[in-house]
Design a protein around this motif. Structure first.
Motif, short mmCIF file in Angstrom:
data_model
loop_
_atom_site.label_atom_id
_atom_site.label_comp_id
_atom_site.label_asym_id
_atom_site.label_seq_id
_atom_site.Cartn_x
_atom_site.Cartn_y
_atom_site.Cartn_z
N MET A 1 0.87 -1.22 -0.01
CA MET A 1 0.00 0.16 0.05
C MET A 1 0.85 1.30 0.02
SD MET A 1 -2.86 -1.61 -0.12
CE MET A 1 -3.63 -3.27 0.52
N CYS A 2 0.44 2.58 -0.33
CA CYS A 2 1.07 3.44 -0.65
C CYS A 2 0.47 4.86 -0.49
CB CYS A 2 1.86 3.32 -2.10
SG CYS A 2 2.38 1.76 -2.62
N ARG A 3 1.13 5.88 -0.35
CA ARG A 3 0.76 7.27 -0.67
C ARG A 3 0.94 7.93 -2.04
NH1 ARG A 3 -3.40 7.52 2.05
NH2 ARG A 3 -3.47 5.51 1.09
N LEU A 4 0.08 8.59 -2.54
CA LEU A 4 0.30 9.21 -3.87
C LEU A 4 0.19 10.67 -3.65
CD1 LEU A 4 -2.18 7.01 -6.03
CD2 LEU A 4 0.33 6.68 -5.92
N LEU A 5 0.94 11.45 -4.61
CA LEU A 5 0.97 13.13 -4.58
C LEU A 5 1.26 13.33 -6.08
CD1 LEU A 5 0.87 15.77 -3.63
CD2 LEU A 5 3.30 15.54 -2.97
N GLY A 6 0.35 14.33 -6.74
CA GLY A 6 0.57 14.56 -8.32
C GLY A 6 0.34 16.14 -8.03
N TRP A 7 0.83 16.73 -9.12
CA TRP A 7 0.84 18.20 -9.08
C TRP A 7 0.92 18.78 -10.50
CZ3 TRP A 7 4.86 15.82 -6.84
CH2 TRP A 7 6.13 16.28 -7.42
N ALA A 8 0.12 19.95 -10.68
CA ALA A 8 0.51 20.72 -12.04
C ALA A 8 0.34 22.06 -11.45
CB ALA A 8 -0.71 20.43 -13.04
N THR A 9 1.38 22.99 -12.08
CA THR A 9 1.69 24.40 -11.52
C THR A 9 1.73 25.08 -12.76
OG1 THR A 9 3.70 23.92 -11.04
CG2 THR A 9 2.32 23.80 -9.48
N ARG A 10 1.49 26.45 -12.67
CA ARG A 10 1.51 27.53 -13.73
C ARG A 10 3.20 27.70 -14.01
NH1 ARG A 10 -3.09 28.83 -15.73
NH2 ARG A 10 -4.80 28.96 -14.05
N VAL A 11 3.91 27.72 -13.33
CA VAL A 11 5.39 27.63 -13.23
C VAL A 11 5.99 26.73 -12.58
CG1 VAL A 11 5.19 30.31 -13.92
CG2 VAL A 11 5.74 29.54 -11.37
N TYR A 204 -8.32 16.01 -4.45
CA TYR A 204 -7.84 17.04 -5.09
C TYR A 204 -8.11 18.47 -4.77
CZ TYR A 204 -11.91 17.53 -8.09
OH TYR A 204 -13.27 17.87 -8.49
N ARG A 205 -7.19 19.44 -4.97
CA ARG A 205 -7.70 20.74 -4.60
C ARG A 205 -7.02 21.53 -5.81
NH1 ARG A 205 -3.58 21.25 0.55
NH2 ARG A 205 -1.83 21.89 -0.54
N ILE A 206 -7.78 22.75 -6.09
CA ILE A 206 -7.72 23.67 -7.48
C ILE A 206 -7.46 25.01 -6.65
CG2 ILE A 206 -8.47 24.66 -9.40
CD1 ILE A 206 -10.02 22.02 -9.92
N ASP A 207 -6.21 25.60 -6.91
CA ASP A 207 -5.89 26.96 -6.85
C ASP A 207 -5.51 27.60 -7.83
OD1 ASP A 207 -5.99 26.38 -3.93
OD2 ASP A 207 -3.95 25.37 -4.19
N ASP A 208 -5.44 28.80 -7.75
CA ASP A 208 -5.22 29.80 -9.04
C ASP A 208 -3.91 29.31 -9.77
OD1 ASP A 208 -7.30 31.53 -8.38
OD2 ASP A 208 -6.12 33.06 -7.28
N ALA A 210 -2.26 26.37 -8.99
CA ALA A 210 -1.70 24.86 -9.13
C ALA A 210 -2.94 23.91 -8.73
CB ALA A 210 -0.87 24.72 -7.75
N VAL A 211 -2.85 22.69 -9.23
CA VAL A 211 -3.73 21.63 -8.98
C VAL A 211 -2.89 20.42 -8.38
CG1 VAL A 211 -5.42 19.73 -9.94
CG2 VAL A 211 -5.05 22.15 -11.04
N VAL A 212 -3.53 20.16 -7.14
CA VAL A 212 -2.79 18.99 -6.30
C VAL A 212 -3.54 17.75 -6.15
CG1 VAL A 212 -1.67 18.31 -4.13
CG2 VAL A 212 -1.33 20.68 -5.08
N VAL A 213 -3.16 16.51 -6.25
CA VAL A 213 -3.95 15.54 -6.13
C VAL A 213 -3.43 14.52 -5.31
CG1 VAL A 213 -5.14 13.24 -7.23
CG2 VAL A 213 -4.78 15.40 -8.61
N ALA A 214 -4.15 13.85 -4.35
CA ALA A 214 -3.21 13.22 -3.24
C ALA A 214 -4.20 12.22 -2.44
CB ALA A 214 -2.89 14.29 -2.31
N SER A 215 -3.39 11.19 -1.91
CA SER A 215 -4.07 10.20 -0.89
C SER A 215 -4.20 10.93 0.29
CB SER A 215 -3.17 9.19 -0.75
OG SER A 215 -2.64 8.54 -1.95
N THR A 216 -4.85 10.17 1.12
CA THR A 216 -5.36 10.88 2.66
C THR A 216 -4.48 10.88 3.49
OG1 THR A 216 -6.08 8.65 3.21
CG2 THR A 216 -7.97 10.12 2.31
N GLY A 217 -4.45 11.61 4.57
CA GLY A 217 -3.67 11.56 5.93
C GLY A 217 -2.83 12.96 5.96
#
Length: 252
Positions: A1-11, A204-208, A210-217
């Motif tokens: 089992m694992c934890r995941l984190l992904g992101w996309a940012t403007r810069v 996931y959360r969406i900011d101006d 950045a977008v971040v996707v993640a497992s819980t915790g």
């Protein structure tokens, strides 16, 4: 089992600047339990770069240096908790990559060899470790090589695994040069008491910027992906789509 984190940012942004000191520390501390390896990947102009080690992120100077010093506008991180008796070694550490895409998984498929039937001969030859997760990746890669778009390759692979094997979760992240994909697909009946009822939730959360996707915790201000959702984030524009794996209809 694992934890995941992904992101996309403007810069291009470091993980420290993206998450802040507190959230980065909280994510890293998940490796107290998920201590059997860490890996990171970032998109480049034509492919992806992966760095990974079979040790705990919280005690790794290499992870600390990467998370504070390397900047990327599209990337992922993975913390591994080895299960199914699988070895702790680099070949079993996520993300898996062919140099063009990278892939990380949270969950188990029983037994790992149940996925061999989904692989082409070329896919079977490419395997270097013994995990179900690498086989899952190779199944997706086979479908990409056959011409499927990333979302379709993920959808088809998830459907084929669900029809032929037992699994706890098929949650995963797929990183391409242009997009980040996240699949939320798990069996609620398979959650163990030591994992907690939300262990396989993806958020996931969406900011101006950045977008971040993640497992819980860790973290806050999350939106929850439904079980059976596929999320895609486009590099640069940060356009987010969420669709059902089954019907491929846009959900939000």
């Amino acid at each position: 089992m694992c934890r995941l984190l992904g992101w996309a940012t403007r810069v291009p942004t470091s993980l420290l600047d993206l998450l802040g000191e507190r959230d980065l520390d909280d994510f890293t501390e998940l490796s107290c339990k998920h201590a059997d390896g860490w890996g990171v990947a970032r998109s480049t102009g034509s492919g992806v770069q992966v760095r990974k080690r079979p040790d705990a992120a919280r005690t790794s100077d290499d992870f600390a240096g990467w998370s504070r010093g390397v900047r990327s506008d599209l990337g992922m991180a993975h913390l591994r908790w080895a299960t199914l008796g699988l070895d702790v070694r680099t070949e079993n550490t996520h993300p898996f990559t062919d140099g063009r895409v990278a892939f990380a998984h949270n969950g188990s498929v029983f037994p790992p060899a149940a996925l061999d039937g989904l692989l082409s001969r070329r896919g079977r030859r490419r395997r270097t470790g013994d995990t179900d997760s690498e086989r899952y990746f190779l199944a997706v890669l086979d479908r990409l090589r056959a011409g499927a778009a990333p979302a379709e390759a993920l959808r088809r692979t998830v459907a084929e695994i669900a029809a032929t094997a037992d699994y706890t979760s098929l949650n995963c992240l797929l990183l391409t040069p242009d997009e980040l994909y996240a699949v939320c697909c798990f069996d609620p009946a398979r959650i163990k008491p030591d994992e907690g009822p939300d262990y396989f939730d993806l958020k996931y959360r969406i900011d101006d910027d950045a977008v971040v996707v993640a497992s819980t915790g860790w973290g806050s201000r999350w939106r929850e992906l439904r079980n059976g959702d596929l999320l895609a984030v486009h590099r640069g524009t940060l356009q987010v789509t969420v669709q059902s794996i089954e019907d491929q209809q846009i959900a939000s």
